[in-house]
Design a protein around this motif. Structure first.
Motif, PDB file in Angstrom:
ATOM      1  N   LEU A  65       0.835  -1.202   0.000  1.00 45.41           N
ATOM      2  CA  LEU A  65       0.000   0.000   0.000  1.00 45.41           C
ATOM      3  C   LEU A  65       0.872   1.256   0.000  1.00 45.41           C
ATOM      4  O   LEU A  65       0.641   2.198  -0.770  1.00 45.41           O
ATOM      5  CB  LEU A  65      -0.937  -0.008   1.214  1.00 45.41           C
ATOM      6  N   ARG A  66       1.890   1.270   0.841  1.00 50.99           N
ATOM      7  CA  ARG A  66       2.753   2.452   0.957  1.00 50.99           C
ATOM      8  C   ARG A  66       3.475   2.757  -0.357  1.00 50.99           C
ATOM      9  O   ARG A  66       3.573   3.914  -0.756  1.00 50.99           O
ATOM     10  CB  ARG A  66       3.786   2.248   2.072  1.00 50.99           C
ATOM     11  N   THR A  67       3.984   1.714  -1.032  1.00 47.20           N
ATOM     12  CA  THR A  67       4.743   1.988  -2.260  1.00 47.20           C
ATOM     13  C   THR A  67       3.838   2.572  -3.345  1.00 47.20           C
ATOM     14  O   THR A  67       4.322   3.188  -4.286  1.00 47.20           O
ATOM     15  CB  THR A  67       5.429   0.732  -2.846  1.00 47.20           C
ATOM     16  N   ARG A  68       2.539   2.391  -3.206  1.00 48.11           N
ATOM     17  CA  ARG A  68       1.603   2.973  -4.182  1.00 48.11           C
ATOM     18  C   ARG A  68       1.036   4.311  -3.710  1.00 48.11           C
ATOM     19  O   ARG A  68       0.111   4.841  -4.317  1.00 48.11           O
ATOM     20  CB  ARG A  68       0.468   1.993  -4.479  1.00 48.11           C
ATOM     21  N   GLY A  69       1.542   4.807  -2.612  1.00 48.10           N
ATOM     22  CA  GLY A  69       1.099   6.119  -2.121  1.00 48.10           C
ATOM     23  C   GLY A  69      -0.329   6.124  -1.589  1.00 48.10           C
ATOM     24  O   GLY A  69      -0.998   7.163  -1.553  1.00 48.10           O
ATOM     25  N   LEU A  87      -3.776  -1.376   9.902  1.00 49.07           N
ATOM     26  CA  LEU A  87      -3.553  -0.193   9.059  1.00 49.07           C
ATOM     27  C   LEU A  87      -3.714   1.091   9.858  1.00 49.07           C
ATOM     28  O   LEU A  87      -3.004   2.068   9.632  1.00 49.07           O
ATOM     29  CB  LEU A  87      -4.509  -0.221   7.856  1.00 49.07           C
ATOM     30  N   LEU A  88      -4.631   1.092  10.816  1.00 48.93           N
ATOM     31  CA  LEU A  88      -4.765   2.274  11.682  1.00 48.93           C
ATOM     32  C   LEU A  88      -3.497   2.464  12.514  1.00 48.93           C
ATOM     33  O   LEU A  88      -2.997   3.578  12.667  1.00 48.93           O
ATOM     34  CB  LEU A  88      -5.990   2.137  12.587  1.00 48.93           C
ATOM     35  N   GLU A  89      -2.974   1.355  13.012  1.00 47.82           N
ATOM     36  CA  GLU A  89      -1.729   1.425  13.785  1.00 47.82           C
ATOM     37  C   GLU A  89      -0.586   1.983  12.955  1.00 47.82           C
ATOM     38  O   GLU A  89       0.286   2.672  13.455  1.00 47.82           O
ATOM     39  CB  GLU A  89      -1.314   0.021  14.245  1.00 47.82           C
ATOM     40  N   GLU A  90      -0.598   1.648  11.659  1.00 50.60           N
ATOM     41  CA  GLU A  90       0.470   2.104  10.761  1.00 50.60           C
ATOM     42  C   GLU A  90       0.274   3.549  10.342  1.00 50.60           C
ATOM     43  O   GLU A  90       1.088   4.106   9.612  1.00 50.60           O
ATOM     44  CB  GLU A  90       0.519   1.229   9.503  1.00 50.60           C
ATOM     45  N   GLY A  91      -0.851   4.147  10.722  1.00 49.74           N
ATOM     46  CA  GLY A  91      -1.061   5.573  10.463  1.00 49.74           C
ATOM     47  C   GLY A  91      -1.729   5.888   9.137  1.00 49.74           C
ATOM     48  O   GLY A  91      -1.653   7.036   8.670  1.00 49.74           O
TER      49      GLY A  91
END
Ligand code: SAM
Length: 275
Positions: A65-69, A87-91
């Motif tokens: 998810l992060r690498t796709r912004g 995902l909430l924990e990851e911000g």
């Protein structure tokens, strides 16, 4: 959602699964609501040991998810909330937690509070009519934990995928996983239970399998047992459907690896990009 809203999800919960006289004839997309009865939902987190799952999945989904912004995520198969909470924990800025089962969502809401004090934004919605009940546009949709397998007709599968497609932004991504049913159909069952069914003392095993049904039994240490009737999706069939509803690119990982021998992984993860 407030606690008051949350308690509104709790209907007269059933505790007994109903499969009737011919359990292997039950092949209906709507039947999941009768399978995730309250007592099974209460046990689900024993089956899906959160700590073990956290360790085995690592950062796979977060990194994808992060690498796709991605900043906004719709979890369409929230279950008891594992990925929504993660995902909430990851911000991640926006995480909306949908599921067709009120029992599952109530449990997810409680888990959000229990693990980190997160107030989950829960919405009860069936994938086949997702756009009717969930609003907005999302950078990503996740449908994890072998959930898509609950749809029994091709029409329902196409419809659900089209609903997911429509709720994604123009360059959005759908991440959907499934058990390796090809291996089960072709070679028999040999799961090590390593990735999803991690609870040490819970036995998850197929009781009956044919081209149109995989009926699994889940046995718990207290002697209780539950069943799920699922459609055995073949990997290439799922990929084809994703392409046919419009996803431009579909990458499939086997147990989180990009290279694998087809009969080895327990699970496949499909990452379908809209653009
Ligand atoms: N993602 C969670 C996990 O990995 O632990 C839950 C997985 S559980 C196997 C499948 C979930 O999909 C259940 O919570 C069930 O209620 C939901 N589900 C099945 N069919 C559905 C449908 N047609 N619409 C919405 N939710 C559905």
């Amino acid at each position: 959602m407030t606690a008051d809203h949350r308690s509104g999800l709790r209907g007269p919960a059933s505790t007994v699964q109903e499969f009737g006289d011919a359990p292997t004839e039950v092949r209906e997309s709507a039947h999941y609501k009768h399978e995730y009865v309250q007592t099974f939902v209460d046990k689900w987190d024993e089956l899906i040991d959160w700590r073990a799952r956290y360790a085995s999945e690592g950062r796979f989904f977060v990194d994808q998810l992060r690498t796709r912004g991605v900043t906004s995520v719709l979890d369409v198969a929230t279950g008891t909330g594992f990925h929504s909470v993660r995902l909430l924990e990851e911000g991640f800025e926006t995480v909306v937690s949908a599921d067709g089962s009120a029992e599952m969502l109530a449990k997810a809401f409680d888990n959000g509070m229990k693990f980190g004090g997160h107030v989950l934004r829960v919405v009860q919605a069936d994938w086949r009519w997702l756009n009717r009940d969930v609003h907005g546009e999302y950078d990503a949709i996740i449908c994890l934990g072998n959930s898509f397998t609950h749809l029994f007709s091709e029409r329902d599968r196409r419809r659900a995928l089209a609903e997911f497609y429509a709720m994604l932004s123009h360059d959005g991504v759908l991440i959907l996983d499934q058990r390796n049913y090809d291996a089960i159909l072709d070679n028999g069952f040999s799961s090590t239970h390593r990735y999803y069914y991690c609870g040490d003392d819970v036995v998850a095993e197929p009781e009956y399998v044919d081209d149109g049904l995989a009926r699994f039994r889940y046995r718990f240490p207290d002697g209780s047992q539950y069943h799920l009737n699922m459609f055995p999706l073949r990997k290439d069939y799922t990929r084809r459907l994703m392409h046919e509803v419009g996803f431009q690119r579909v990458d499939t990982y086997g147990d989180f690896q990009s290279t694998y021998a087809d009969d080895e992984p327990d699970f496949f993860v499909h990452i379908a990009e809209k653009a």
